[in-house]
Design an enzyme around this catalytic site. Sequence first.
Site, PDB file in Angstrom:
ATOM      1  N   SER A 103      -8.103  -7.910   0.936  1.00 34.74           N
ATOM      2  CA  SER A 103      -7.826  -6.611   0.329  1.00 34.74           C
ATOM      3  C   SER A 103      -6.536  -6.690  -0.463  1.00 34.74           C
ATOM      4  O   SER A 103      -5.860  -7.721  -0.474  1.00 34.74           O
ATOM      5  CB  SER A 103      -7.715  -5.544   1.415  1.00 34.74           C
ATOM      6  OG  SER A 103      -6.514  -5.752   2.128  1.00 34.74           O
ATOM      7  N   LYS A 104      -6.205  -5.564  -1.072  1.00 34.09           N
ATOM      8  CA  LYS A 104      -5.046  -5.525  -1.971  1.00 34.09           C
ATOM      9  C   LYS A 104      -3.757  -6.034  -1.345  1.00 34.09           C
ATOM     10  O   LYS A 104      -2.912  -6.579  -2.029  1.00 34.09           O
ATOM     11  CB  LYS A 104      -4.829  -4.094  -2.460  1.00 34.09           C
ATOM     12  CG  LYS A 104      -5.716  -3.767  -3.646  1.00 34.09           C
ATOM     13  CD  LYS A 104      -5.134  -2.621  -4.451  1.00 34.09           C
ATOM     14  CE  LYS A 104      -6.022  -2.371  -5.651  1.00 34.09           C
ATOM     15  NZ  LYS A 104      -6.547  -1.027  -5.734  1.00 34.09           N
ATOM     16  N   ARG A 105      -3.621  -5.819  -0.031  1.00 30.05           N
ATOM     17  CA  ARG A 105      -2.334  -6.224   0.547  1.00 30.05           C
ATOM     18  C   ARG A 105      -2.157  -7.740   0.552  1.00 30.05           C
ATOM     19  O   ARG A 105      -1.072  -8.250   0.781  1.00 30.05           O
ATOM     20  CB  ARG A 105      -2.128  -5.625   1.932  1.00 30.05           C
ATOM     21  CG  ARG A 105      -3.045  -6.184   2.982  1.00 30.05           C
ATOM     22  CD  ARG A 105      -3.018  -5.302   4.201  1.00 30.05           C
ATOM     23  NE  ARG A 105      -4.082  -5.667   5.091  1.00 30.05           N
ATOM     24  CZ  ARG A 105      -3.901  -6.334   6.208  1.00 30.05           C
ATOM     25  NH1 ARG A 105      -2.699  -6.703   6.568  1.00 30.05           N
ATOM     26  NH2 ARG A 105      -4.929  -6.626   6.967  1.00 30.05           N
TER      27      ARG A 105
END
Length: 482
Positions: free
Chosen positions: A254-256
């Site tokens: 994911s984005k993190r």
Amino acid sequence: MNDKIVTRFAPSPTGYMHIGNLRTALYAFLIAKHADGTFILRIEDTDRERLVEGATDVIIKTLEMTGLSYDEGPDVGGDHGPYIQSERRPIYKKYAELLVERGAAYYCFCSKERLEQLHEEDSNGGYDRHCRDLTPEEIQKNLAAGLPYVIRQRMPLEGSTSYVDSVFGEISIDNAELQDQILLKADGYPTYNFAHIVDDYLMGVTHVVRGSEYLPSTPKYALLYDAFGWERPTYVHLPLLMGKNEDGSVSKLSKRHGAVSFQDLVLDGYLPEAIVNYIALLGWCLKDSEAEFFTLDELKSVFTIDGINKSPSVFDFDKLLWFNGEYIRKMPFEDFKKSVSPFIKTALPENINKDLMLSLAAGRLNKLSQIDDMISFFLHLPAYETDLFLNKKNKVTLENAPVILKAARPILESLDDWSNDTLYSALLPLAESLGVKSGAVMWCLRIAVSGLSVTPGGATEIMAVIGKNETLSRLDTAISKF
Ligand code: GLU
């Protein structure tokens, strides 16, 4: 079913292309193209609340940039259109009603309030099948009264349903666990669960390729095929994509974890070819081979379903960066120039040898966005201390460095031809006359003209980039430091 392999990529238009989705597109494309089959693009936009403007263009643009060309799709047409689900609404209604006729689906008139109430009482309980056994009279009465309705799938209450996935093997689920899911919503739009079945069938899709998050719901889909009397497609579910967390553990990508959309990676200076090559390896490998570098054409010829692995694969940004660097170095120079130009934000002085500078930088860059940092020393001499001249290997000391620099200056000043070769042959004899290693001469000059101990290119190449005036001026700066 015909013998021709037909696959599709069926993204929902979210506004960005997640790397996981691009991998699905790539694998679906390769499975079709390996067998000279058909690859279809279909836009799944029936979730009207989540529509994002321009999102379909992002998908089309991404497929174009990555070379995943489709034989049928919204902008190219084909025999099975329309290829945007919202434009196929009447089709779904007809098929949902067909299922109702066959007893495999039913009208549900439950109000939103009633469903909310159910959810409040038990958020995991799901729909209580309240309308499953309405009499034909009740149904007719409700329809005639114009009550809003949905159409739900009538799940078997006993036994189990199974199917064989080409990657994960047999998947089986107890029918008691299956919800009477909605097929057609009150707004007349189908749910994903229903629309994709009808479309895959009508479009002649033979291989359904998608992420493994759909593994557990696929028995429900298989039941729909059975209810229609259609042959089930071959299922190819792809392994989960994970990202590395700071503590060393992994979790769903994911984005993190960093930039996970194709556009963001491109903006960050990754080449589409490198991204495609890298993601091809996220869940697939060529049997009995260590090969990692593949062009799209090579992938088309070697990619087979039995090379797909079911264990989760970890997206490794360091590996992608390394891959990208290798691709940059393999690129024809003119292509590199074109690709890197938009990343150069600093204005370049007129007399700089831009081509030479860029070709030196290409040898060191791992992503295009590093270009400004990489070339900044060509444009402005960084501040540095005389200690930078010290070099054991070449026996450079604070005593002999200024001697070398001073002796080099008149030689350079006398040169008219300012090419790398001329500079090099003019400076080489200096080592002998001063009784030092040639490495010592080149080391001192490189420090003087770059202000750095590590640079793309050697002393004379850097001089050739920055030109005679700038070279002499940097040399004077160096000499004045002693
Ligand atoms: N629209 C679905 C998605 O974007 C497609 C899943 C499928 O390929 O069946 O996840």
